[in-house]
Design a protein around this motif. Sequence first.
Motif, PDB file in Angstrom:
ATOM      1  N   GLY A   8       0.799  -1.222   0.000  1.00 47.42           N
ATOM      2  CA  GLY A   8       0.000   0.000   0.000  1.00 47.42           C
ATOM      3  C   GLY A   8       0.830   1.270   0.000  1.00 47.42           C
ATOM      4  O   GLY A   8       2.035   1.261  -0.230  1.00 47.42           O
ATOM      5  N   ASN A   9       0.176   2.394   0.271  1.00 45.57           N
ATOM      6  CA  ASN A   9       0.826   3.700   0.129  1.00 45.57           C
ATOM      7  C   ASN A   9       0.947   4.478   1.442  1.00 45.57           C
ATOM      8  O   ASN A   9       1.179   5.679   1.431  1.00 45.57           O
ATOM      9  N   LYS A  10       0.790   3.809   2.570  1.00 43.02           N
ATOM     10  CA  LYS A  10       0.798   4.529   3.837  1.00 43.02           C
ATOM     11  C   LYS A  10       2.139   5.204   4.104  1.00 43.02           C
ATOM     12  O   LYS A  10       2.193   6.316   4.640  1.00 43.02           O
ATOM     13  N   TRP A  13       2.257   8.294   2.096  1.00 43.91           N
ATOM     14  CA  TRP A  13       1.256   9.214   2.659  1.00 43.91           C
ATOM     15  C   TRP A  13       1.814   9.923   3.889  1.00 43.91           C
ATOM     16  O   TRP A  13       1.647  11.142   4.047  1.00 43.91           O
ATOM     17  N   GLU A  14       2.488   9.189   4.759  1.00 47.94           N
ATOM     18  CA  GLU A  14       3.077   9.804   5.948  1.00 47.94           C
ATOM     19  C   GLU A  14       4.191  10.777   5.577  1.00 47.94           C
ATOM     20  O   GLU A  14       4.346  11.832   6.205  1.00 47.94           O
ATOM     21  N   ARG A  17       2.890  14.134   4.293  1.00 47.32           N
ATOM     22  CA  ARG A  17       2.180  14.888   5.328  1.00 47.32           C
ATOM     23  C   ARG A  17       3.140  15.501   6.349  1.00 47.32           C
ATOM     24  O   ARG A  17       2.719  16.254   7.211  1.00 47.32           O
ATOM     25  N   GLU A  57       9.400   3.745  -0.638  1.00 47.97           N
ATOM     26  CA  GLU A  57       8.000   3.999  -0.283  1.00 47.97           C
ATOM     27  C   GLU A  57       7.274   4.741  -1.402  1.00 47.97           C
ATOM     28  O   GLU A  57       6.093   4.476  -1.672  1.00 47.97           O
ATOM     29  N   ALA A  61       4.062   3.127  -3.498  1.00 48.23           N
ATOM     30  CA  ALA A  61       2.778   3.820  -3.643  1.00 48.23           C
ATOM     31  C   ALA A  61       2.401   3.982  -5.106  1.00 48.23           C
ATOM     32  O   ALA A  61       1.228   3.897  -5.472  1.00 48.23           O
ATOM     33  N   CYS A  67      -3.445  -0.425  -4.163  1.00 49.93           N
ATOM     34  CA  CYS A  67      -3.928   0.848  -3.637  1.00 49.93           C
ATOM     35  C   CYS A  67      -4.208   1.791  -4.799  1.00 49.93           C
ATOM     36  O   CYS A  67      -3.818   1.540  -5.941  1.00 49.93           O
ATOM     37  N   SER A  69      -3.350   5.565  -5.683  1.00 51.62           N
ATOM     38  CA  SER A  69      -2.489   6.648  -5.209  1.00 51.62           C
ATOM     39  C   SER A  69      -2.560   7.907  -6.061  1.00 51.62           C
ATOM     40  O   SER A  69      -1.751   8.821  -5.871  1.00 51.62           O
TER      41      SER A  69
END
Length: 234
Positions: A8-10, A13-14, A17, A57, A61, A67, A69
Amino acid sequence: MGFYLNPGNKGFWESIRSKIYVDKTGIIACTNELVNTEQKYICISRPRRFGKTMALETLTAYYSRGCDSADLFKGFQIENNGSFQEHLNQYDVICLNMQQFLIEAPSGQLTAYLEQEVLEELFEEYGAILKGRKMGLAAALRRIYVKTGRRFVFLVDEWDCVMRERQELEAFQRQYLDFLGNLLKDQPYVALAYMTGILPVKNTASIPPLICLWSIPWQTKAVLRNIPVLRSRK
């Protein structure tokens, strides 16, 4: 979505952010040029804290079909590249942190432990294809490719930890390198193999399984032609 297969893309994403983020999405345009070509094997060697894991990462993603993205990449370099939509979330991605396997596996059983962990997730996703068959990881991936036509993107972090931390175990190193060579070299299911580490890959007679890799040292200023852009977020 699994831990190794399409995680996934967490992570990406973090990263975006965070208050300070360096836009390295330009790397995707460069890897896209190599996907499904004879130059699809890449090894990036850089010292620690040079953003190798963040790059992985980002690639996870982007390529993972586990996922969606598209929205995460809005406003970043890669969005304006002509190849952006072509490969976005189109592949099964297998992410391997070799340092993790080296720590968790029983002594001398790194590759067996790795195969066990990844095969478990492959059986969850492709159980109908692999059911009733006992096979190794490479054989399972070949069968999935034959039955579905799907190719895989391999993202391997700390590929060289065995050479760095088990220098005295030559037989173990050889077995590990043979495993990597069989998993990646000349396999029809490989769309892209992107490996990171600290040590460069040396094309010598002592490491024949990995001669397919294109090794890029961190000192090269034009590494993947990516110019990072510093972004500050509140």
